[in-house]
Write an enzyme that holds these catalytic residues in place. Structure first.
Site, PDB file in Angstrom:
ATOM      1  N   THR A  74     -11.511 115.403 -90.462  1.00 40.23           N
ATOM      2  CA  THR A  74     -11.039 115.328 -89.072  1.00 40.23           C
ATOM      3  C   THR A  74     -10.724 116.727 -88.563  1.00 40.23           C
ATOM      4  O   THR A  74     -11.216 117.152 -87.509  1.00 40.23           O
ATOM      5  CB  THR A  74      -9.789 114.413 -88.999  1.00 40.23           C
ATOM      6  OG1 THR A  74     -10.178 113.106 -89.400  1.00 40.23           O
ATOM      7  CG2 THR A  74      -9.197 114.377 -87.606  1.00 40.23           C
ATOM      8  N   ASN A 143     -20.934 106.543 -91.138  1.00 36.03           N
ATOM      9  CA  ASN A 143     -19.947 105.940 -92.035  1.00 36.03           C
ATOM     10  C   ASN A 143     -19.940 104.416 -91.991  1.00 36.03           C
ATOM     11  O   ASN A 143     -19.527 103.770 -92.942  1.00 36.03           O
ATOM     12  CB  ASN A 143     -18.545 106.480 -91.725  1.00 36.03           C
ATOM     13  CG  ASN A 143     -18.224 106.504 -90.250  1.00 36.03           C
ATOM     14  OD1 ASN A 143     -18.975 107.054 -89.439  1.00 36.03           O
ATOM     15  ND2 ASN A 143     -17.135 105.889 -89.878  1.00 36.03           N
ATOM     16  N   GLN A 171     -19.855 111.719 -95.229  1.00 35.38           N
ATOM     17  CA  GLN A 171     -20.215 110.582 -96.090  1.00 35.38           C
ATOM     18  C   GLN A 171     -21.342 110.892 -97.082  1.00 35.38           C
ATOM     19  O   GLN A 171     -21.744 110.022 -97.851  1.00 35.38           O
ATOM     20  CB  GLN A 171     -20.641 109.385 -95.224  1.00 35.38           C
ATOM     21  CG  GLN A 171     -19.510 108.794 -94.388  1.00 35.38           C
ATOM     22  CD  GLN A 171     -18.458 108.076 -95.239  1.00 35.38           C
ATOM     23  OE1 GLN A 171     -18.659 107.804 -96.422  1.00 35.38           O
ATOM     24  NE2 GLN A 171     -17.327 107.764 -94.629  1.00 35.38           N
ATOM     25  N   SER A 191     -15.570 116.101 -96.445  1.00 36.13           N
ATOM     26  CA  SER A 191     -14.266 115.466 -96.680  1.00 36.13           C
ATOM     27  C   SER A 191     -14.061 115.326 -98.184  1.00 36.13           C
ATOM     28  O   SER A 191     -14.923 114.782 -98.875  1.00 36.13           O
ATOM     29  CB  SER A 191     -14.246 114.087 -96.021  1.00 36.13           C
ATOM     30  OG  SER A 191     -13.056 113.407 -96.363  1.00 36.13           O
ATOM     31  N   HIS A 193     -11.883 113.417 -99.912  1.00 31.57           N
ATOM     32  CA  HIS A 193     -11.616 112.073-100.478  1.00 31.57           C
ATOM     33  C   HIS A 193     -12.790 111.115-100.365  1.00 31.57           C
ATOM     34  O   HIS A 193     -12.734 110.011-100.911  1.00 31.57           O
ATOM     35  CB  HIS A 193     -10.339 111.468 -99.875  1.00 31.57           C
ATOM     36  CG  HIS A 193     -10.433 111.051 -98.448  1.00 31.57           C
ATOM     37  ND1 HIS A 193     -10.400 109.729 -98.069  1.00 31.57           N
ATOM     38  CD2 HIS A 193     -10.520 111.760 -97.308  1.00 31.57           C
ATOM     39  CE1 HIS A 193     -10.458 109.665 -96.745  1.00 31.57           C
ATOM     40  NE2 HIS A 193     -10.531 110.879 -96.265  1.00 31.57           N
ATOM     41  N   THR A 229      -0.027 128.155 -96.074  1.00 31.83           N
ATOM     42  CA  THR A 229      -0.149 128.235 -97.530  1.00 31.83           C
ATOM     43  C   THR A 229      -1.082 127.149 -98.037  1.00 31.83           C
ATOM     44  O   THR A 229      -0.950 125.980 -97.664  1.00 31.83           O
ATOM     45  CB  THR A 229       1.247 128.077 -98.170  1.00 31.83           C
ATOM     46  OG1 THR A 229       2.069 129.135 -97.680  1.00 31.83           O
ATOM     47  CG2 THR A 229       1.190 128.135 -99.681  1.00 31.83           C
ATOM     48  N   CYS A 316     -11.302 103.744 -90.743  1.00 34.82           N
ATOM     49  CA  CYS A 316     -10.630 105.019 -91.037  1.00 34.82           C
ATOM     50  C   CYS A 316      -9.171 104.997 -90.635  1.00 34.82           C
ATOM     51  O   CYS A 316      -8.312 105.432 -91.375  1.00 34.82           O
ATOM     52  CB  CYS A 316     -11.355 106.164 -90.345  1.00 34.82           C
ATOM     53  SG  CYS A 316     -12.867 106.561 -91.208  1.00 34.82           S
TER      54      CYS A 316
HETATM   55  N1  PMP Z   1     -16.338 111.955 -90.359  1.00 34.04           N
HETATM   56  C1  PMP Z   1     -16.834 110.841 -90.902  1.00 34.04           C
HETATM   57  C2  PMP Z   1     -18.311 110.545 -90.779  1.00 34.04           C
HETATM   58  C3  PMP Z   1     -15.995 109.977 -91.602  1.00 34.04           C
HETATM   59  O1  PMP Z   1     -16.495 108.871 -92.157  1.00 34.04           O
HETATM   60  C4  PMP Z   1     -14.612 110.287 -91.710  1.00 34.04           C
HETATM   61  C5  PMP Z   1     -13.649 109.366 -92.412  1.00 34.04           C
HETATM   62  N2  PMP Z   1     -13.856 108.043 -92.196  1.00 34.04           N
HETATM   63  C6  PMP Z   1     -14.151 111.461 -91.130  1.00 34.04           C
HETATM   64  C7  PMP Z   1     -15.043 112.268 -90.461  1.00 34.04           C
HETATM   65  C8  PMP Z   1     -12.712 111.868 -91.240  1.00 34.04           C
HETATM   66  O2  PMP Z   1     -12.450 112.285 -92.552  1.00 34.04           O
HETATM   67  P1  PMP Z   1     -11.005 112.626 -93.105  1.00 34.04           P
HETATM   68  O3  PMP Z   1     -10.430 111.331 -93.526  1.00 34.04           O
HETATM   69  O4  PMP Z   1     -11.258 113.551 -94.261  1.00 34.04           O
HETATM   70  O5  PMP Z   1     -10.231 113.310 -92.017  1.00 34.04           O
END
Ligand code: PMP
Length: 390
Positions: A74, A143, A171, A191, A193, A229, A316
């Site tokens: 994000t 996504n 993704q 990203s 995670h 930091t 999300c």
């Molecule tokens: N871009 C896409 C295509 C995503 O699928 C997502 C999360 N669903 C994000 C951005 C945002 O990622 P984050 O959770 O790391 O902020």
């Protein structure tokens, strides 16, 4: 009460932490040191951050100094969309909300997609032609649907116009090859995670020579491009996950086998089910399936009670189940869009988990979709985009 077995099919929302990432995080947590300090502890922390930077860069074919660590995709998306790069912003209609919000541009022009969920290149070229120096954002893989986008083709169009291309690849790593240069991306979002690193990590990769305006100021970290930091342990975990995600081919092959099996069984159990994007190139781990007459909201709860974690289109910012902008952009009927479930898995997903998912599907979905017969319009629509069970 004994905890019943859980089966996780929501890897596009967050993928499970890779063991290598867990190990790197725990090792880093055990050490003091600010990565900007000159003493030994500080230099050790710096070494962890720089090792991770190299690992993230290698994952996407970039140089280490092109990587800016952020709090996630994000933030990376918002950082990327900087008016210093051009005079007009264009984003595809199926981008993540953090791209559709336009970053620091006052206005955003949306580029349409085809009914298969792919950017309409001809329409994009026409729209971009009107700008002096366009900044364009297109995701590598969606996504919700998993459908991959014509990034390379768009890069050529954008560069011919003297513009800049940002690619949200959140993704893709661990599922597809991601090479920034081959894609023609000037800026690329990752990203942590989504690829088996910790939540709250991500990166914007900025091609050498391109100047972006920082979003967070007040410190010289990240070559003056992102103050504050560094979260050393999380970054170390992100780096380790990135190194592990580089060898994704075996996982991808397995995931395609699982995807084919799940889709075949779903079609057999629910012949009216529509798999969005089934006829075009998609991520190996993602299935978006609409079932006429079903409420995805109700279905998610029923599956959850049966031990299966799934999501509807976009999950999300969870808790809310509103109609998906992606499915609206594709032109899917609104009721059908509200019936869509997303099944997303990973290299660690087992045959047993798939069996549990399919058993639950056979048990739950026929009754969940029985209550509301589909309308003639839905049937017509599903005929237009479905790949039939046959
Ligand atoms: N871009 C896409 C295509 C995503 O699928 C997502 C999360 N669903 C994000 C951005 C945002 O990622 P984050 O959770 O790391 O902020």
């Amino acid at each position: 009460m004994e905890q019943s077995a859980r089966n996780y099919f929501d890897c596009n929302a967050t993928a499970p932490l890779r063991p290598e990432a867990r190990e790197a995080i725990l090792a880093a947590l055990g050490r003091p040191g600010n990565a900007s300090s000159v003493h030994g502890e500080g230099r050790a922390a710096r070494a962890l951050v720089e090792k991770a930077r190299g690992e993230v860069a290698a994952l996407v074919g970039a140089e280490a100094r092109e990587v800016i660590f952020t709090s996630g995709a994000t933030e990376a998306n918002i950082l990327a969309l900087s008016p210093s790069l051009g005079d007009a912003l264009f984003v595809s209609a199926i981008e993540h909300p953090s791209v559709r919000a336009g970053g620091r541009f006052a206005t955003v022009t949306e580029l349409p997609v085809t009914p298969a969920g792919i950017l309409d290149l001809a329409a994009a070229e026409q729209a971009i032609a009107r700008a002096q120096k366009p900044v364009v954002s297109l995701m590598l893989a969606n996504n919700e649907t998993g459908v991959t986008q014509p990034v390379r083709e768009l890069a050529d169009v954008v560069h011919a116009k003297g513009g800049v291309l940002h690619v949200d690849a959140a993704q893709a790593p661990g599922r597809l090859a991601v090479d920034m240069k081959a894609l023609g991306a000037d800026l690329l979002t990752i990203s942590g995670h989504k690829l088996g690193g910790p939540q709250g990590t991500g990166a914007l990769v900025v091609r050498n020579g391109l100047a972006i305006e920082p979003l967070i100021r007040g410190g010289g970290q990240e070559r003056n491009r992102r103050a504050g930091t560094e979260n050393v342990a999380a970054i170390a975990g992100f780096g380790a996950a990135s190194a592990s995600a580089r060898s994704f081919e075996t996982d991808a092959k397995r995931m395609i086998i699982l995807r084919n099996r799940i889709e075949a069984d779903i079609r057999a159990a629910t012949p009216r089910a529509i798999i969005v994007g089934a006829e075009v190139a998609r991520l190996p781990n993602t299935i978006l399936v609409a079932v006429p007459g079903m409420s995805a909201e109700t279905a998610i709860i029923a599956f959850d009670l049966a031990g299966i974690a799934l999501s509807s289109g976009a999950a999300c910012s969870s808790g809310k189940v509103s109609a998906s902008h992606v499915l609206a952009a594709i032109g899917l009927d609104e009721n059908l869009a509200k019936s869509a479930l997303r099944i997303s898995f990973g290299g660690e997903t087992t045959e047993n988990e798939v069996e549990s998912l399919l058993n639950a599907w056979r048990k739950l979905v026929p009754s969940l979709s029985k209550a509301r017969p589909d309308t003639a319009e839905q049937r017509a629509r599903s005929g237009a985009i479905a790949v039939s069970a046959a």
